[in-house]
Enzyme design. Structure first.
Site, PDB file in Angstrom:
ATOM      1  N   LYS A  56       0.836  -1.204   0.000  1.00  0.00           N
ATOM      2  CA  LYS A  56       0.000   0.000   0.000  1.00  0.00           C
ATOM      3  C   LYS A  56       0.867   1.250   0.000  1.00  0.00           C
ATOM      4  O   LYS A  56       2.027   1.243   0.410  1.00  0.00           O
ATOM      5  CB  LYS A  56      -0.948   0.019   1.200  1.00  0.00           C
ATOM      6  CG  LYS A  56      -0.286  -0.019   2.581  1.00  0.00           C
ATOM      7  CD  LYS A  56       0.127   1.334   3.145  1.00  0.00           C
ATOM      8  CE  LYS A  56       0.670   1.224   4.563  1.00  0.00           C
ATOM      9  NZ  LYS A  56       1.246   2.496   5.064  1.00  0.00           N
TER      10      LYS A  56
ATOM     11  N   ASP B 252      -3.368  -1.284  10.473  1.00  0.00           N
ATOM     12  CA  ASP B 252      -3.618  -1.079   9.056  1.00  0.00           C
ATOM     13  C   ASP B 252      -4.041  -2.343   8.320  1.00  0.00           C
ATOM     14  O   ASP B 252      -4.214  -2.320   7.099  1.00  0.00           O
ATOM     15  CB  ASP B 252      -2.390  -0.462   8.372  1.00  0.00           C
ATOM     16  CG  ASP B 252      -1.137  -1.317   8.515  1.00  0.00           C
ATOM     17  OD1 ASP B 252      -1.172  -2.306   9.261  1.00  0.00           O
ATOM     18  OD2 ASP B 252      -0.119  -0.973   7.884  1.00  0.00           O
TER      19      ASP B 252
END
Length: 304
Positions: free
Chosen positions: A16, A142
Site C-alpha cells: 500500500k 492497518d
C-alpha cells in the site's frame, strides 16, 4: 466466494501507499488518530497456504531476515482465525517476500490479511470478508484496509475505513508510480514516538485534515499529487537526512515531488512518463547506491 474447501491456495498480498497521511493526535491508550488516503499497488508478496497433516501452523520464507516464529503476523493471523472460526486444521505457509520491511508499505500487515483470506478459503469460507477485516483489527491497525477493493480513506487508528466513490478512485486507479526504499528501514513505533516528542508540533488538526481531503475530493481536476502530505516527513527527515536531500535533488532535476509512505522509509513519486521514471530511478541509484529498492507500480482498484 466458492464455499468448497480447498487443500492448497495462493494469495497475492499487495503493498500500500499512503497518498495522504495526517496524524491528528495521540490517544490515551497510546495509539494515534489519523486521516489517510490509502491505495494498494500491483506489487506485493505471495503467500501459499496448504493444509498439513497435524494441527500446527508452520511458516517458511524466501527472505531469511523475516522471522518465521510466533512474532510473524501470518502466524498470529492464523491463530486468530482458528479462535474465531473454530476450524482446527494445521496449515503450512510459504511466504515469497517482495515488499521490504521497515518501509511503510504495509509490511507484515499485508501478509496477515493474506493469511486470513487463505485460511478462509481452505476452511470453505465460513467467515465473511467483513468478519475477516474485523479479526484483522486485533493484529495490526492497518490490516483492515487490505480487505478493501479500491482506494480508501482510513480514520481512527486505521480501523475506520471509508471507500472513495468510483469517480474519485478513477483519478488514482491505473496511475503509474515509482516506489523507492533507501538502504535503511524505519521502525514504526520509533517514528510515532518521534512525532509526539518533545512537542506534538507535527500533528495536523483533524478539522484541517478533513478540509484538505474534502477539497481534493470535490475538485474533480485535482491530480493525485495534490493529496501529498505526510505528518512524518519533517520529523523523519530531521533524523534521516538522506530523504529530504533526495527530495530536493529530484525537485531540482525533474520538478517532481518525493512523498513518504506511512512512516517510511519507502517513498514514491508520480512520473510523467516511462522515460522519466527510468531517469528518476537512475538518479536515485546514483545517490543512494545499488542497494536501494526501486520498483515501478500501478495503483489498483475496482471502479465498478
Amino acid at each position: 466466494m466458492d464455499n468448497e474447501a480447498l487443500e492448497r491456495v495462493k494469495e497475492f498480498c499487495p503493498a500500500k501507499l499512503n497518498l495522504f497521511l495526517a496524524v491528528t493526535n495521540r490517544r490515551d491508550d497510546g495509539f494515534h488518530e489519523l486521516v489517510s488516503v490509502v491505495s494498494q499497488i500491483d506489487v506485493g508478496d505471495t503467500l501459499v497456504a496448504q493444509i498439513s497433516v497435524d494441527s500446527e501452523f508452520e511458516l517458511s520464507c524466501d527472505d531469511v531476515s523475516v522471522p518465521i516464529d510466533q512474532s510473524n503476523l501470518v502466524i498470529q493471523a492464523a491463530e486468530q482465525f482458528r479462535v474465531r472460526s473454530g476450524w482446527n486444521q494445521g496449515v503450512k505457509f510459504e511466504l515469497r517476500k517482495v515488499t521490504p520491511m521497515g518501509a511503510g508499505l504495509g509490511g507484515g500487515s499485508i501478509d496477515a490479511a493474506g493469511a486470513l483470506r487463505a485460511m478462509n478459503r481452505l476452511a470453505g469460507a465460513p467467515l465473511s470478508q467483513r468478519e475477516l477485516a474485523d479479526i484483522s483489527v486485533d493484529i495490526g491497525s492497518d490490516c483492515p484496509l487490505f480487505f478493501a477493493e479500491s482506494p480508501v480513506v482510513i480514520r481512527g487508528r486505521g480501523e475506520h475505513i471509508e471507500p472513495l466513490r468510483p469517480s474519485t478512485c478513477a483519478r488514482l486507479v491505473g496511475r503509474d508510480v515509482l516506489v523507492v526504499k533507501p538502504p535503511f528501514g524505519i521502525n514504526t513505533g520509533w517514528a510515532y514516538g518521534r512525532l509526539a516528542e518533545p512537542a506534538p508540533q507535527d500533528y495536523m488538526p483533524k478539522s484541517d485534515a478533513e478540509q484538505h481531503l474534502r477539497d481534493w475530493i470535490e475538485d474533480s481536476n485535482a491530480a493525485p499529487e495534490a493529496l501529498g502530505f505526510n505528518s512524518f516527513e519533517r520529523p523523519i527527515g530531521a533524523k534521516f537526512a538522506a530523504l529530504p536531500a533526495m527530495a530536493e535533488n529530484l525537485r531540482e532535476k525533474f520538478g517532481r515531488t518525493l512523498h513518504l509512505s506511512g512512516s517510511g522509509s519507502a517513498c514514491y513519486i508520480w512520473p510523467r512518463a516511462e522515460s522519466e521514471s527510468a531517469a528518476i530511478a537512475e538518479a536515485i541509484r546514483a545517490d543512494w547506491g545499488s542497494k536501494v529498492w526501486i520498483i515501478s507500480a500501478k495503483i489498483v482498484g475496482d471502479l465498478a
